[in-house]
Design an enzyme around this catalytic site. Structure first.
Site, mmCIF file in Angstrom:
data_model
loop_
_atom_site.group_PDB
_atom_site.id
_atom_site.type_symbol
_atom_site.label_atom_id
_atom_site.label_comp_id
_atom_site.label_asym_id
_atom_site.label_seq_id
_atom_site.Cartn_x
_atom_site.Cartn_y
_atom_site.Cartn_z
ATOM 1 N N GLU A 134 98.906 176.133 -6.839
ATOM 2 C CA GLU A 134 98.527 177.490 -6.431
ATOM 3 C C GLU A 134 99.637 178.462 -6.814
ATOM 4 O O GLU A 134 100.773 178.048 -7.072
ATOM 5 C CB GLU A 134 98.324 177.522 -4.906
ATOM 6 N N ILE B 227 84.576 168.359 -9.500
ATOM 7 C CA ILE B 227 83.627 167.440 -8.843
ATOM 8 C C ILE B 227 82.526 168.253 -8.136
ATOM 9 O O ILE B 227 82.846 169.142 -7.356
ATOM 10 C CB ILE B 227 84.350 166.575 -7.771
ATOM 11 N N LYS C 291 90.179 173.526 1.962
ATOM 12 C CA LYS C 291 89.041 172.772 1.433
ATOM 13 C C LYS C 291 88.370 171.955 2.545
ATOM 14 O O LYS C 291 87.137 171.847 2.599
ATOM 15 C CB LYS C 291 89.513 171.868 0.297
HETATM 16 P P1 NAP Z 1 96.489 182.396 -11.809
HETATM 17 O O1 NAP Z 1 96.761 181.558 -12.996
HETATM 18 O O2 NAP Z 1 97.622 182.896 -11.006
HETATM 19 O O3 NAP Z 1 95.584 183.631 -12.301
HETATM 20 C C1 NAP Z 1 95.234 184.703 -11.471
HETATM 21 C C2 NAP Z 1 94.608 185.789 -12.322
HETATM 22 O O4 NAP Z 1 94.134 186.830 -11.494
HETATM 23 C C3 NAP Z 1 95.596 186.425 -13.302
HETATM 24 O O5 NAP Z 1 94.951 186.706 -14.518
HETATM 25 C C4 NAP Z 1 96.008 187.721 -12.609
HETATM 26 O O6 NAP Z 1 96.328 188.781 -13.503
HETATM 27 C C5 NAP Z 1 94.717 188.070 -11.885
HETATM 28 N N1 NAP Z 1 94.964 188.859 -10.675
HETATM 29 C C6 NAP Z 1 95.645 188.465 -9.557
HETATM 30 N N2 NAP Z 1 95.660 189.465 -8.652
HETATM 31 C C7 NAP Z 1 94.992 190.498 -9.207
HETATM 32 C C8 NAP Z 1 94.708 191.824 -8.783
HETATM 33 N N3 NAP Z 1 95.086 192.286 -7.598
HETATM 34 N N4 NAP Z 1 93.996 192.626 -9.622
HETATM 35 C C9 NAP Z 1 93.606 192.190 -10.842
HETATM 36 N N5 NAP Z 1 93.847 190.934 -11.307
HETATM 37 C C10 NAP Z 1 94.548 190.115 -10.499
HETATM 38 O O7 NAP Z 1 95.539 181.619 -10.774
HETATM 39 P P2 NAP Z 1 94.530 180.442 -11.093
HETATM 40 O O8 NAP Z 1 95.254 179.142 -11.029
HETATM 41 O O9 NAP Z 1 93.709 180.759 -12.282
HETATM 42 O O10 NAP Z 1 93.615 180.465 -9.765
HETATM 43 C C11 NAP Z 1 92.670 181.475 -9.554
HETATM 44 C C12 NAP Z 1 91.798 181.116 -8.352
HETATM 45 O O11 NAP Z 1 91.152 179.877 -8.579
HETATM 46 C C13 NAP Z 1 92.556 180.953 -7.032
HETATM 47 O O12 NAP Z 1 91.720 181.349 -5.981
HETATM 48 C C14 NAP Z 1 92.782 179.445 -6.956
HETATM 49 O O13 NAP Z 1 92.945 178.989 -5.634
HETATM 50 C C15 NAP Z 1 91.468 178.959 -7.538
HETATM 51 N N6 NAP Z 1 91.509 177.620 -8.116
HETATM 52 C C16 NAP Z 1 92.489 177.274 -8.979
HETATM 53 C C17 NAP Z 1 92.471 176.015 -9.553
HETATM 54 C C18 NAP Z 1 93.536 175.570 -10.503
HETATM 55 O O14 NAP Z 1 93.541 174.396 -10.863
HETATM 56 N N7 NAP Z 1 94.446 176.449 -10.955
HETATM 57 C C19 NAP Z 1 91.448 175.108 -9.229
HETATM 58 C C20 NAP Z 1 90.437 175.516 -8.337
HETATM 59 C C21 NAP Z 1 90.480 176.763 -7.790
HETATM 60 P P3 NAP Z 1 97.577 188.644 -14.516
HETATM 61 O O15 NAP Z 1 97.153 187.625 -15.525
HETATM 62 O O16 NAP Z 1 97.725 189.990 -15.103
HETATM 63 O O17 NAP Z 1 98.745 188.198 -13.672
HETATM 64 N N1 HSE Z 2 96.200 173.819 -6.364
HETATM 65 C C1 HSE Z 2 94.960 173.125 -6.263
HETATM 66 C C2 HSE Z 2 95.223 171.635 -6.386
HETATM 67 C C3 HSE Z 2 94.015 173.589 -7.321
HETATM 68 O O1 HSE Z 2 96.318 171.245 -6.800
HETATM 69 O O2 HSE Z 2 94.333 170.859 -6.065
HETATM 70 C C4 HSE Z 2 92.619 173.034 -7.188
HETATM 71 O O3 HSE Z 2 91.965 173.557 -6.076
#
Ligand code: NAP
Ligand code: HSE
Length: 434
Positions: free
Chosen positions: A191, A137, A206
């Site tokens: 998360e 959004i 947020k």
């Molecule tokens: P995730 O699936 O856990 O992916 C994290 C990625 O970052 C992985 O590829 C991991 O490597 C890499 N990583 C973590 N620590 C690292 C380090 N120290 N050095 C190098 N690479 C590193 O997390 P995600 O769900 O994609 O979320 C990522 C971010 O977006 C977070 O800040 C989260 O709050 C935000 N976010 C997520 C969503 C959602 O719906 N998931 C929505 C909005 C915002 P590996 O693959 O090798 O483990």
């Molecule tokens: N963990 C978060 C949620 C990802 O469930 O809304 C999006 O910020």
């Protein structure tokens, strides 16, 4: 055609979706904006990890996230790693190398936003963060641009997809909490540490970002009141229905008076007629009350790779436009200034739903209503299911407007009564009428 080269930090749920959607939609973006985005380097924690279900471009992988900044073939940094340590270092390094940053990291911005935006402004290198609140959004853009002529007396919304997914399944299918949480994790909504979702921390991050944007200064995240959904049980959802309410985890930002704002996150009973009550699953929905425009509702998918990558791709285009036009596109300067004071939760007034487990015997109701009466707390309705004499039964009170400290004090006395057999459940009730 202007090419922009991206260093992508993170290839998890969000990072892999950014990679996939950017490659798939590059021509569309080029046609609409004249910008051709290209990912030239990627950082992950473990390059050898098996990554089912998608192409992983291992040839682009660098050793450390900071290596992305040093490369000549990287113009902007997209940080989708999460966490507050490596991500913070990376963002500071990028800003100092005059490389604009795009991030989805709400935890980092809520906890360290003042320092990060300070550096961004000092160096005149922008940081974009649309994906940090409500996934797909465009709420940040709306507050900063579309609604710029408004003061925001009230913002309230469902900003955590995982919790809304769990509460929806509890409400519609009566499924147990743990089972639904596992589903939300498998779908990539939660998360890395899911307690951030279910304990209200993510929604509070947020809320702090929205409150800062809406009220012209960095709101201290540590003053935001947060309660999660661990204590919400199916029985409360069912009694809520009986009374005409749905239970939602809400972020509420209410302007009180000069430089004072309520910023709170908690499960809330809202009337089934409220415009957020029918928001189901991972969908987020936010109502913004602007003094010029009135009430606006923005709604859409709030978590998951595709939704979040849509917001990130939009920010990549903004960052590229900034680079190519040399426009003075700074991060909002007020985000590094001290923000309004957050009203302590003890002073916040709301209605309440109170569920007690009591022994069904004469005099119980009188004891409880006497405690509430002495505290000047009014009861608006009572439900007790019939026919359980001598047994422990649920007793539900709907309470008129009361200050939290008064309610809490009364609850301590109620909890000590011999007839009260389990920890009471107290949830706030809001209707958001003007
Ligand atoms: P995730 O699936 O856990 O992916 C994290 C990625 O970052 C992985 O590829 C991991 O490597 C890499 N990583 C973590 N620590 C690292 C380090 N120290 N050095 C190098 N690479 C590193 O997390 P995600 O769900 O994609 O979320 C990522 C971010 O977006 C977070 O800040 C989260 O709050 C935000 N976010 C997520 C969503 C959602 O719906 N998931 C929505 C909005 C915002 P590996 O693959 O090798 O483990
Ligand atoms: N963990 C978060 C949620 C990802 O469930 O809304 C999006 O910020």
């Amino acid at each position: 055609m202007k090419t922009v080269r991206i260093g992508l930090a993170g290839f998890g749920t969000v990072g892999s979706a950014v990679y996939r959607n950017l490659n798939r939609e590059a021509d569309l973006i080029l046609e609409r904006t004249g910008i051709l985005p290209e990912i030239t380097a990627i950082a992950v924690r473990n390059p050898r990890k098996s990554r089912p279900g998608g192409h992983f471009p291992s040839a682009l992988v660098v050793r450390q996230p900071r290596d992305l900044v040093k490369r000549d073939d990287v113009d902007i940094i997209v940080e989708v790693m999460g966490g507050c340590t490596t991500a913070r270092d990376l963002i500071f390094a990028a800003l100092r190398a005059h490389k604009p940053v795009v991030t989805a990291n709400k935890a980092l911005l809520a906890e360290h936003g003042r320092a990060i935006f300070g550096e961004s402004n000092r160096l005149n290198v922008p940081i974009y963060f649309e994906a940090s609140v409500a996934g797909g959004i465009p709420i940040i853009q709306s507050l900063r641009q579309g609604l710029v002529a408004n003061r925001f007396h009230l913002i309230y919304g469902i900003v955590n997809g995982t919790c809304n997914y769990i509460l929806t399944k509890m409400s519609e299918e009566n499924l147990p909490f743990e089972e639904v949480l596992r589903e939300a994790q498998a779908l990539g909504y939660a998360e890395a540490d899911p307690s951030f979702d279910i304990d209200g921390v993510d929604a509070a991050h947020k809320a702090a970002i929205l409150a800062s944007l809406a009220h012209g200064g960095c709101v201290d995240f540590h003053q935001v009141h947060m309660e999660g959904i661990r204590n919400v049980s199916s029985i409360d959802v069912q009694f809520g229905h009986l009374l005409g309410y749905e239970i939602k985890l809400l972020a509420i930002i209410r302007w009180q008076s000069e430089n004072k704002v309520e910023v709170r996150v908690h499960p809330t009973l809202i009337p089934r007629t409220n415009r957020l009550a029918a928001t189901r699953g991972v969908t987020n929905a936010i109502v913004v009350r602007g003094h010029v425009v009135g009430d606006i509702k923005l709604s859409g998918p709030g978590a998951g790779g595709d939704a979040t990558s849509s917001a990130i791709l939009s920010n990549i285009v903004e960052a590229a436009t900034h680079l190519h036009s040399s426009s003075d596109d700074r991060s909002p300067a007020y985000l590094c200034a001290k923000g309004p004071e957050v009203v302590p939760i003890s002073n916040v007034v709301s209605r309440y739903y109170l569920r007690l487990s009591v022994a069904d015997r004469p005099g119980v109701m009188a004891q409880i209503s006497s405690i509430l009466g002495k505290a000047h707390i009014g009861i608006s309705s009572v439900i007790q299911p019939e026919g359980h004499e001598g047994k422990v039964v649920p007793l539900i009170f709907m309470i008129h407007d009361a200050r939290f400290d008064a309610m809490n004090q009364a609850l301590k006395h109620i909890q000590n009564l011999q007839c009260v057999k389990a920890k009471p459940v107290m949830l706030r009730v809001e209707s958001f009428e003007s």
